[in-house]
Motif scaffolding. Structure first.
Motif, short mmCIF file in Angstrom:
data_model
loop_
_atom_site.label_atom_id
_atom_site.label_comp_id
_atom_site.label_asym_id
_atom_site.label_seq_id
_atom_site.Cartn_x
_atom_site.Cartn_y
_atom_site.Cartn_z
N SER A 1 87.53 72.89 78.91
CA SER A 1 86.44 72.01 79.30
C SER A 1 86.65 70.64 78.67
O SER A 1 86.93 70.53 77.48
N ILE A 2 86.51 69.60 79.50
CA ILE A 2 86.55 68.22 79.01
C ILE A 2 85.17 67.65 79.30
O ILE A 2 84.75 67.58 80.46
N THR A 3 84.46 67.24 78.26
CA THR A 3 83.08 66.85 78.43
C THR A 3 82.74 65.65 77.53
O THR A 3 83.45 65.35 76.58
N ALA B 1 80.95 62.78 84.22
CA ALA B 1 81.35 61.66 85.07
C ALA B 1 81.79 60.45 84.26
O ALA B 1 82.40 59.54 84.79
N LEU B 2 81.51 60.41 82.96
CA LEU B 2 81.91 59.30 82.11
C LEU B 2 83.34 59.42 81.62
O LEU B 2 83.89 58.47 81.06
N SER B 3 83.96 60.59 81.80
CA SER B 3 85.35 60.79 81.38
C SER B 3 86.29 60.06 82.33
O SER B 3 86.09 60.10 83.54
N THR B 4 87.33 59.43 81.78
CA THR B 4 88.29 58.72 82.62
C THR B 4 89.72 59.03 82.17
O THR B 4 89.96 59.38 81.02
N ARG C 1 87.56 72.38 83.69
CA ARG C 1 86.42 71.62 84.18
C ARG C 1 86.35 70.30 83.45
O ARG C 1 86.20 70.25 82.23
N CYS C 2 86.47 69.21 84.21
CA CYS C 2 86.16 67.88 83.70
C CYS C 2 84.68 67.71 84.01
O CYS C 2 84.30 67.46 85.16
#
Length: 176
Positions: A108-110, A136-139, A132-133
């Motif tokens: 998980s990337i959160t 929505a702020l992850s880039t 799972r990314c």
């Protein structure tokens, strides 16, 4: 290593390299983190640091999570300002997350975690999403050359921007 509770959250830059252990072979790691006896709030490894590497582990049986960051094999958590520029590679993650809702199975990337590399991992028979990314702020996440098979929900679920997905094999009717 049979855990009975959650490991401490990793908040400083680390290189955890299990490939250096005698007997290590790709797909057959020697160091196993087993969450069978861990509490419901336990994940295998939770990384809030930046510029870190986790490579060469077998992470299994973290199945009791109740949120998107518990009961997960590896969590990269950017909610505290870290979680950027990490590499997760050559790990074997299996049988994480007991249900197909709520928790993430393998990775998980959160929390606005940016520019992470997820490469050459095997995600086999996790009961929810493989990767799972979640924010929505992850880039800038790069997901490449992984094998994802037998996930209970999505093979990969993406939220965020500038995510590159390439060279990954999805087996057993996994969806992206």
């Amino acid at each position: 290593i049979n855990l009975t509770s959650a490991l401490p959250t990793i908040t400083d830059t680390v290189i955890l390299d299990a490939t250096t252990q005698s007997g290590y072979a790709v797909g057959s790691p020697v160091i196993v983190l087993d969450g069978t006896a861990a509490r419901a709030d336990a994940s295998g490894l939770v990384l809030q640091a930046s510029n870190s590497t986790i490579t060469g582990f077998r992470i299994q049986n973290f199945v009791n999570g109740t949120t998107s960051i518990t009961g997960t094999g590896i969590v990269i958590d950017g909610s505290t300002g870290g979680g950027d520029n990490n590499t997760i590679s050559q790990n074997y993650l299996t049988n994480n997350s007991e249900s197909v809702t709520g928790t993430v199975g393998a990775i998980s990337i959160t929390g606005a975690a940016d520019n992470n590399l997820i490469t050459n991992n095997q995600l086999i028979n996790n009961n929810s999403d493989g990767i799972r990314c979640a924010d929505a702020l992850s880039t800038g996440t790069l997901i490449t050359n992984n094998v994802i098979s037998g996930q209970g929900d999505d093979g990969v679920r993406l939220a965020g921007v500038n995510i590159t997905f390439t060279g990954t094999t999805l087996l057993n009717i996994q969806r992206l």
